[in-house]
Design a protein around this motif. Structure first.
Motif, mmCIF file in Angstrom:
data_model
loop_
_atom_site.group_PDB
_atom_site.id
_atom_site.type_symbol
_atom_site.label_atom_id
_atom_site.label_comp_id
_atom_site.label_asym_id
_atom_site.label_seq_id
_atom_site.Cartn_x
_atom_site.Cartn_y
_atom_site.Cartn_z
ATOM 1 N N ALA A 91 -62.286 64.064 -63.863
ATOM 2 C CA ALA A 91 -61.424 65.055 -64.415
ATOM 3 C C ALA A 91 -60.577 65.937 -63.533
ATOM 4 O O ALA A 91 -60.825 65.581 -62.474
ATOM 5 N N PRO A 92 -59.615 66.462 -64.229
ATOM 6 C CA PRO A 92 -58.992 67.302 -63.140
ATOM 7 C C PRO A 92 -59.454 67.931 -62.258
ATOM 8 O O PRO A 92 -60.680 68.795 -62.366
ATOM 9 N N GLU A 101 -56.096 63.717 -62.936
ATOM 10 C CA GLU A 101 -56.942 63.209 -63.968
ATOM 11 C C GLU A 101 -56.913 61.702 -63.678
ATOM 12 O O GLU A 101 -55.690 61.018 -63.569
#
Length: 158
Positions: A91-92, A101
């Motif tokens: 995930a970012p 990401e």
């Protein structure tokens, strides 16, 4: 065993490896990747920095047809077998200072591979294994360490 298989091809050298999928051990991951590859993808493969004999391939936006957070942990390990393919989503802002990401398919081509990153061990879902053409694929993977990224194609076999 299902007859549904994938292939990984080094485009420039026309070297193809055939992949048996782990339908029984990683059913959600395998089905998700299978569906995402309804059309073959051509992407850059780069060599892993921390993982040993691994190439990493980002899943292009055209194949990002699912919610990566909906894939459960299944068939995970940090010590893959030679020829195994993994799915990894980052995930970012997962890592400090890394806002990107990542949607990643990785493939281990030699002994001593491990899923290790800048913060330590990272268990990943394993969804298949190259069972045909591995020696030729491994030679192409090794060339990435010396020559840089190579274009690969991944798609459904048959």
């Amino acid at each position: 065993m299902s007859s549904k298989r994938l292939y990984l091809k080094f485009v420039e050298k026309n070297v193809i490896g055939k992949i048996d999928l782990y339908w029984d051990h990683a059913p959600v991951t395998t089905k998700t990747i299978w569906e995402a590859l309804a059309k073959p993808i051509t992407i850059e493969a780069m060599h892993g920095a921390y993982s040993g004999p691994e190439i990493m391939m980002g899943l292009p936006e055209s194949a990002q047809t699912f919610d990566p957070r909906a894939i459960p942990n299944e068939n995970q390990t940090v010590i893959p077998a030679v020829g195994e393919l993994l799915w990894y989503y980052q995930a970012p802002n997962f890592f400090k200072g890394m806002p990107e990401e990542f949607w990643e398919i990785g493939m281990f081509y030699g002994e001593g591979g491990r899923t290790f990153g800048p913060t330590g061990w990272i268990p990943c879902n394993y969804f298949g294994r190259v069972t045909e053409g591995l020696e030729e694929i491994a030679a192409c993977c090794r060339s990435i360490r010396r020559e840089g990224v190579k274009m690969v194609e991944i798609g459904r076999l048959g």
